[in-house]
Design an enzyme around this catalytic site. Sequence first.
Site, PDB file in Angstrom:
ATOM      1  CE  LYS A  55      25.257 -29.514   7.809  1.00  0.00           C
ATOM      2  NZ  LYS A  55      24.167 -29.211   8.770  1.00  0.00           N
ATOM      3  CD  GLN A  99      23.638 -30.245  12.392  1.00  0.00           C
ATOM      4  OE1 GLN A  99      24.344 -29.610  11.602  1.00  0.00           O
ATOM      5  NE2 GLN A  99      22.728 -31.125  11.986  1.00  0.00           N
ATOM      6  CG  ASP A 122      21.281 -24.345   7.647  1.00  0.00           C
ATOM      7  OD1 ASP A 122      21.467 -24.949   6.565  1.00  0.00           O
ATOM      8  OD2 ASP A 122      20.941 -24.918   8.689  1.00  0.00           O
TER       9      ASP A 122
END
Lengths: 281, 281
Positions: A55, A99, A122
């Site tokens: 990412k 994450q 996200d």
Amino acid sequence: MINDEKLLDGRAVANGIKEKLKSRVSVLKERGITPSLVTILVGNDPSSETYVRMKGNACERVGISSKKIHLAEDTTTEELVKTITNLNEDDSVHGILLQHPVPSQIDERLAFETISIEKDVDGVTSAGYGQTALGFGTYPSCTPAAIMRIMEDYDIQAEGKHAVVIGRSPILGKPVSALLLNQNATVTTCHSRTRNLASHVRQADIVVAAVGRPEFIKGEWIKEGAVVLDAGYNKGNVGDVEYEQAAERASYITPVPGGVGPVTIAMLLNHTVDAAEKTLN
Amino acid sequence: MINDEKLLDGRAVANGIKEKLKSRVSVLKERGITPSLVTILVGNDPSSETYVRMKGNACERVGISSKKIHLAEDTTTEELVKTITNLNEDDSVHGILLQHPVPSQIDERLAFETISIEKDVDGVTSAGYGQTALGFGTYPSCTPAAIMRIMEDYDIQAEGKHAVVIGRSPILGKPVSALLLNQNATVTTCHSRTRNLASHVRQADIVVAAVGRPEFIKGEWIKEGAVVLDAGYNKGNVGDVEYEQAAERASYITPVPGGVGPVTIAMLLNHTVDAAEKTLN
């Protein structure tokens, strides 16, 4: 051999998105703003480290600043929440990505909920999910957004179709069901407790596989002419769908790798640039 | 004639809830707290006036204080938002209900979103919806909550069943789909753009009708032994399901009136008392 015309080429879709992002980022930089994504990694899970690195690299290639915060394996919920709160308050940060999975001592849901909705690029907060499901959300989860983007780029209409989603996670099965419903599909959401999964999949015009189990969806379950979107990515580079057999019957299918995955990352970048552009107003 | 054993008696379920509420309200009052619901009615829609009056009367019967705010037909969004904001800040108010529909000049969604989640006992905010759908919500919308409560009281399990919901409104079809999914049903959500609705309904173990069109769901579509929950209430005292014909095939069915409706009001009272009890902590 699989007919190339059937392939939903995620890399091509992702490249199209990234090209546009580069020019949007240039405009922002001319105005003194560098879009910035901060990724938080807790602990030492090797595949999580890989994802975070991928990412970060993707950010840099389009000109987004990517900062990584790496917290120790024994981080507490309180410490993680404090880190997120500081990022919420930092005007130079446009997007925050935690994450997951996080180590088990952490209340993951509480940590997700701490991310301010303006920076939830996200799409992990319940507030963001609620807005997405009710039709006015800004940043849906990236994988569901990627699936919808692939369909859009290939001009695949959801309206009036019967979509069967296998999986009901908060960041994949549930939001993709919601997005398909909002695009006027009739949506069936299946999961581990579903009885006779095959009979549901056999009826689907659109199949979204979001189970996380290699080749769990059998090719022979796919209705002739169905569209197959495989969000799975399992060891051995295989998806959740038995690819070869499914491809024979499908009208369109995403490969694994090279399908939903690259577009997911592109959507993350896209949301980050969206968030940066919003600070102009 | 319909076998009484099949009847899901909403009045009995509602009475059971209200009896328990009376003693909870007594305990609260002994501690100096009177649970308080404020209903806001904008304009002069006669059926909205009736609904607000019914809810107010139901509050009083269990000892909840019910205040009505009646705003003029030409109220602006800004004025309504200001009214709601004041109620959010008023510690003596535990629940806020904005009766809808509101007049067309008002941004209804913005007004709903203004209600603070702690006081959203009617379950109309997107934040509340998101929490409900992700499985940790406090106050789901009252009609979905009523449907789940009726099933619970009659020991009807959702797990592994195929539920077909007809309707996708933010306060009914969507949240009831989410609640059934969270109880491990496989859920299909149908709506006005669904093709061949009959074929979906014919497969359902559980049918939830939430369309708002009289007898739109035909009795002959109901699978033998299915559970039918009719949230419709249309002119002439009829539901969304063709009752007599459906009842012949169903194992359980809610009558209209006397099914989902009374339990919906009881859930509103229940949420209001829950909200008042939270102020004790």
